[in-house]
Design a protein around this motif. Structure first.
Motif, PDB file in Angstrom:
ATOM      1  N   GLY A 117       0.775  -1.229   0.000  1.00 42.71           N
ATOM      2  CA  GLY A 117       0.000   0.000   0.000  1.00 42.71           C
ATOM      3  C   GLY A 117       0.809   1.284   0.000  1.00 42.71           C
ATOM      4  N   THR A 118       2.130   1.197   0.146  1.00 47.25           N
ATOM      5  CA  THR A 118       2.934   2.416   0.228  1.00 47.25           C
ATOM      6  C   THR A 118       3.867   2.603  -0.959  1.00 47.25           C
ATOM      7  OG1 THR A 118       4.804   1.392   1.357  1.00 47.25           O
ATOM      8  CG2 THR A 118       2.986   2.178   2.740  1.00 47.25           C
ATOM      9  N   CYS A 119       4.084   1.588  -1.735  1.00 53.94           N
ATOM     10  CA  CYS A 119       5.067   1.586  -2.826  1.00 53.94           C
ATOM     11  C   CYS A 119       6.493   1.682  -2.307  1.00 53.94           C
ATOM     12  CB  CYS A 119       4.795   2.690  -3.850  1.00 53.94           C
ATOM     13  SG  CYS A 119       3.449   2.293  -4.966  1.00 53.94           S
ATOM     14  N   GLY A 120       6.693   1.527  -1.013  1.00 55.47           N
ATOM     15  CA  GLY A 120       8.041   1.501  -0.450  1.00 55.47           C
ATOM     16  C   GLY A 120       8.691   0.151  -0.739  1.00 55.47           C
ATOM     17  N   ILE A 121       9.882   0.171  -1.289  1.00 56.53           N
ATOM     18  CA  ILE A 121      10.578  -1.056  -1.674  1.00 56.53           C
ATOM     19  C   ILE A 121      11.425  -1.561  -0.508  1.00 56.53           C
ATOM     20  CG2 ILE A 121      12.223  -2.077  -3.300  1.00 56.53           C
ATOM     21  CD1 ILE A 121       9.638  -1.139  -4.655  1.00 56.53           C
ATOM     22  N   ARG A 122      11.240  -2.819  -0.139  1.00 54.25           N
ATOM     23  CA  ARG A 122      12.057  -3.442   0.907  1.00 54.25           C
ATOM     24  C   ARG A 122      13.251  -4.184   0.323  1.00 54.25           C
ATOM     25  NH1 ARG A 122       9.054  -7.331   4.580  1.00 54.25           N
ATOM     26  NH2 ARG A 122       8.636  -8.195   2.559  1.00 54.25           N
ATOM     27  N   LYS A 123      13.041  -4.841  -0.832  1.00 52.97           N
ATOM     28  CA  LYS A 123      14.102  -5.681  -1.380  1.00 52.97           C
ATOM     29  C   LYS A 123      13.843  -5.942  -2.857  1.00 52.97           C
ATOM     30  CE  LYS A 123      16.302 -10.090  -0.222  1.00 52.97           C
ATOM     31  NZ  LYS A 123      16.191 -11.285   0.633  1.00 52.97           N
ATOM     32  N   ILE A 124      14.918  -5.948  -3.645  1.00 53.12           N
ATOM     33  CA  ILE A 124      14.858  -6.289  -5.069  1.00 53.12           C
ATOM     34  C   ILE A 124      15.903  -7.363  -5.314  1.00 53.12           C
ATOM     35  CG2 ILE A 124      15.085  -5.444  -7.428  1.00 53.12           C
ATOM     36  CD1 ILE A 124      14.592  -2.612  -6.257  1.00 53.12           C
ATOM     37  N   VAL A 125      15.474  -8.474  -5.901  1.00 53.01           N
ATOM     38  CA  VAL A 125      16.390  -9.595  -6.117  1.00 53.01           C
ATOM     39  C   VAL A 125      16.284 -10.099  -7.552  1.00 53.01           C
ATOM     40  CG1 VAL A 125      16.990 -11.933  -5.359  1.00 53.01           C
ATOM     41  CG2 VAL A 125      16.063 -10.306  -3.712  1.00 53.01           C
ATOM     42  N   GLN A 126      17.427 -10.253  -8.200  1.00 52.66           N
ATOM     43  CA  GLN A 126      17.486 -10.929  -9.499  1.00 52.66           C
ATOM     44  C   GLN A 126      17.591 -12.415  -9.191  1.00 52.66           C
ATOM     45  OE1 GLN A 126      17.710  -9.405 -12.769  1.00 52.66           O
ATOM     46  NE2 GLN A 126      17.325 -11.490 -13.442  1.00 52.66           N
ATOM     47  N   GLU A 127      16.647 -13.213  -9.678  1.00 52.63           N
ATOM     48  CA  GLU A 127      16.624 -14.637  -9.367  1.00 52.63           C
ATOM     49  C   GLU A 127      16.756 -15.477 -10.623  1.00 52.63           C
ATOM     50  OE1 GLU A 127      14.017 -15.925  -6.103  1.00 52.63           O
ATOM     51  OE2 GLU A 127      12.952 -14.042  -6.427  1.00 52.63           O
ATOM     52  N   SER A 128      17.223 -16.680 -10.441  1.00 43.74           N
ATOM     53  CA  SER A 128      17.242 -17.684 -11.500  1.00 43.74           C
ATOM     54  C   SER A 128      16.741 -18.978 -10.885  1.00 43.74           C
ATOM     55  CB  SER A 128      18.651 -17.851 -12.062  1.00 43.74           C
ATOM     56  OG  SER A 128      18.626 -18.791 -13.120  1.00 43.74           O
ATOM     57  N   LYS A 129      15.506 -19.323 -11.209  1.00 44.13           N
ATOM     58  CA  LYS A 129      14.848 -20.504 -10.646  1.00 44.13           C
ATOM     59  C   LYS A 129      13.932 -21.115 -11.689  1.00 44.13           C
ATOM     60  CE  LYS A 129      14.493 -18.831  -5.872  1.00 44.13           C
ATOM     61  NZ  LYS A 129      13.558 -18.556  -4.777  1.00 44.13           N
ATOM     62  N   HIS A 130      13.495 -22.324 -11.389  1.00 41.93           N
ATOM     63  CA  HIS A 130      12.455 -22.949 -12.200  1.00 41.93           C
ATOM     64  C   HIS A 130      11.132 -22.280 -11.845  1.00 41.93           C
ATOM     65  CE1 HIS A 130      14.842 -26.325 -13.808  1.00 41.93           C
ATOM     66  NE2 HIS A 130      15.551 -26.121 -12.707  1.00 41.93           N
ATOM     67  N   LEU A 131      10.356 -21.913 -12.873  1.00 42.13           N
ATOM     68  CA  LEU A 131       9.060 -21.269 -12.645  1.00 42.13           C
ATOM     69  C   LEU A 131       8.025 -22.301 -12.242  1.00 42.13           C
ATOM     70  CD1 LEU A 131       8.620 -18.799 -15.646  1.00 42.13           C
ATOM     71  CD2 LEU A 131       9.610 -18.359 -13.403  1.00 42.13           C
ATOM     72  N   ILE A 132       7.180 -21.928 -11.302  1.00 43.21           N
ATOM     73  CA  ILE A 132       6.027 -22.733 -10.940  1.00 43.21           C
ATOM     74  C   ILE A 132       4.806 -21.896 -11.311  1.00 43.21           C
ATOM     75  CG2 ILE A 132       4.759 -23.853  -9.077  1.00 43.21           C
ATOM     76  CD1 ILE A 132       7.458 -24.164  -7.610  1.00 43.21           C
ATOM     77  N   LEU A 133       4.023 -22.409 -12.269  1.00 36.70           N
ATOM     78  CA  LEU A 133       2.883 -21.669 -12.797  1.00 36.70           C
ATOM     79  C   LEU A 133       1.617 -22.508 -12.740  1.00 36.70           C
ATOM     80  CD1 LEU A 133       4.545 -20.312 -16.075  1.00 36.70           C
ATOM     81  CD2 LEU A 133       4.409 -19.168 -13.855  1.00 36.70           C
ATOM     82  N   ALA A 134       0.503 -21.863 -12.403  1.00 39.12           N
ATOM     83  CA  ALA A 134      -0.796 -22.514 -12.555  1.00 39.12           C
ATOM     84  C   ALA A 134      -1.142 -22.436 -14.030  1.00 39.12           C
ATOM     85  CB  ALA A 134      -1.844 -21.809 -11.716  1.00 39.12           C
ATOM     86  N   CYS A 135      -1.514 -23.573 -14.610  1.00 39.88           N
ATOM     87  CA  CYS A 135      -1.812 -23.648 -16.044  1.00 39.88           C
ATOM     88  C   CYS A 135      -3.238 -24.141 -16.244  1.00 39.88           C
ATOM     89  CB  CYS A 135      -0.834 -24.597 -16.731  1.00 39.88           C
ATOM     90  SG  CYS A 135       0.882 -24.050 -16.649  1.00 39.88           S
ATOM     91  N   GLU A 136      -4.013 -23.389 -17.020  1.00 39.00           N
ATOM     92  CA  GLU A 136      -5.403 -23.746 -17.274  1.00 39.00           C
ATOM     93  C   GLU A 136      -5.741 -23.511 -18.738  1.00 39.00           C
ATOM     94  OE1 GLU A 136      -7.746 -21.623 -14.368  1.00 39.00           O
ATOM     95  OE2 GLU A 136      -6.995 -22.906 -12.751  1.00 39.00           O
ATOM     96  N   VAL A 137      -6.778 -24.190 -19.206  1.00 34.42           N
ATOM     97  CA  VAL A 137      -7.186 -24.093 -20.605  1.00 34.42           C
ATOM     98  C   VAL A 137      -8.132 -22.913 -20.790  1.00 34.42           C
ATOM     99  CG1 VAL A 137      -8.441 -25.232 -22.478  1.00 34.42           C
ATOM    100  CG2 VAL A 137      -6.839 -26.537 -21.079  1.00 34.42           C
ATOM    101  N   LEU A 138      -7.729 -22.013 -21.684  1.00 32.16           N
ATOM    102  CA  LEU A 138      -8.533 -20.874 -22.122  1.00 32.16           C
ATOM    103  C   LEU A 138      -8.505 -20.878 -23.643  1.00 32.16           C
ATOM    104  CD1 LEU A 138      -6.939 -18.448 -19.613  1.00 32.16           C
ATOM    105  CD2 LEU A 138      -9.390 -18.755 -19.772  1.00 32.16           C
TER     106      LEU A 138
END
Length: 192
Positions: A117-138
């Motif tokens: 709610g404030t737009c105040g940034i606590r942390k920014i991290v560049q990551e490299s990981k396997h994505l976990i995504l919910a996948c559905e048919v549209l």
């Protein structure tokens, strides 16, 4: 008084039934939310992302493009859109759990943690990981509708089925829904 109790119990059962239907039990089933893919892209694959991890740039970007209400946001590069979509296929992803697929290859992305709610940034991290995504048919395509965090740096199980495996297409029966409707029928009989 019994009618009021019945109404309350029926409303509770309907609400519980709605919650169990919010997520499919396997990937690549018909979506219950028609705008899921568009919302996913709008939240996670935006154009004009900052190219550095500078806090001021990210604060300005999020403030100007929406997202101050979300405490954790992950952003993928727009050039990766086709690879991200492929996570919801046999060639790019494996089943993980429920309606989630995990990418066969790691992705590079930026995660921003902010004060809600404030737009105040606590942390920014560049990551490299396997994505976990919910996948559905549209519209007859299995597409990502949700970005799930991968806090433990999970990797795909090579023995898992592909995300668009023929065994998991379509719509599986929902035991939870059946159970809740049975419970509501029993309660109706009890209070009648």
């Amino acid at each position: 008084m019994a009618a009021l109790g019945f109404g309350f119990i029926l409303a509770a059962c309907i609400l519980l039934d709605h919650q169990t239907q919010a997520r499919n039990e396997a990937p690549c089933q018909r979506s219950k939310w028609n705008n899921g893919y568009n919302t996913f892209v709008k939240r996670h694959i935006r154009t004009g992302l900052p190219t550095s991890l500078d806090v001021d740039e990210w604060r300005s970007y999020i403030k100007n493009n929406g997202g101050c209400d979300r405490p954790t946001q992950s952003f993928l590069h727009p050039n990766d859109l086709d690879r991200v979509r492929a996570v919801c296929s046999n060639s790019g992803g494996k089943t993980f759990k429920d309606n989630l697929c995990i990418s066969q290859e790691p992705f590079s992305f930026v995660t921003v943690r902010s004060e809600q709610g404030t737009c105040g940034i606590r942390k920014i991290v560049q990551e490299s990981k396997h994505l976990i995504l919910a996948c559905e048919v549209l519209e007859n395509q299995c597409l990502p509708v949700h970005f799930e965090g991968n806090a433990i740096s999970a990797k795909p199980n090579n023995n898992a089925k592909g995300c668009q495996d023929p065994d998991i297409k379509g719509h599986a029966p929902d035991f939870k829904t059946t159970w809740l409707w049975l419970l509501s029928a029993v309660l109706v009989v009890m209070f009648a």
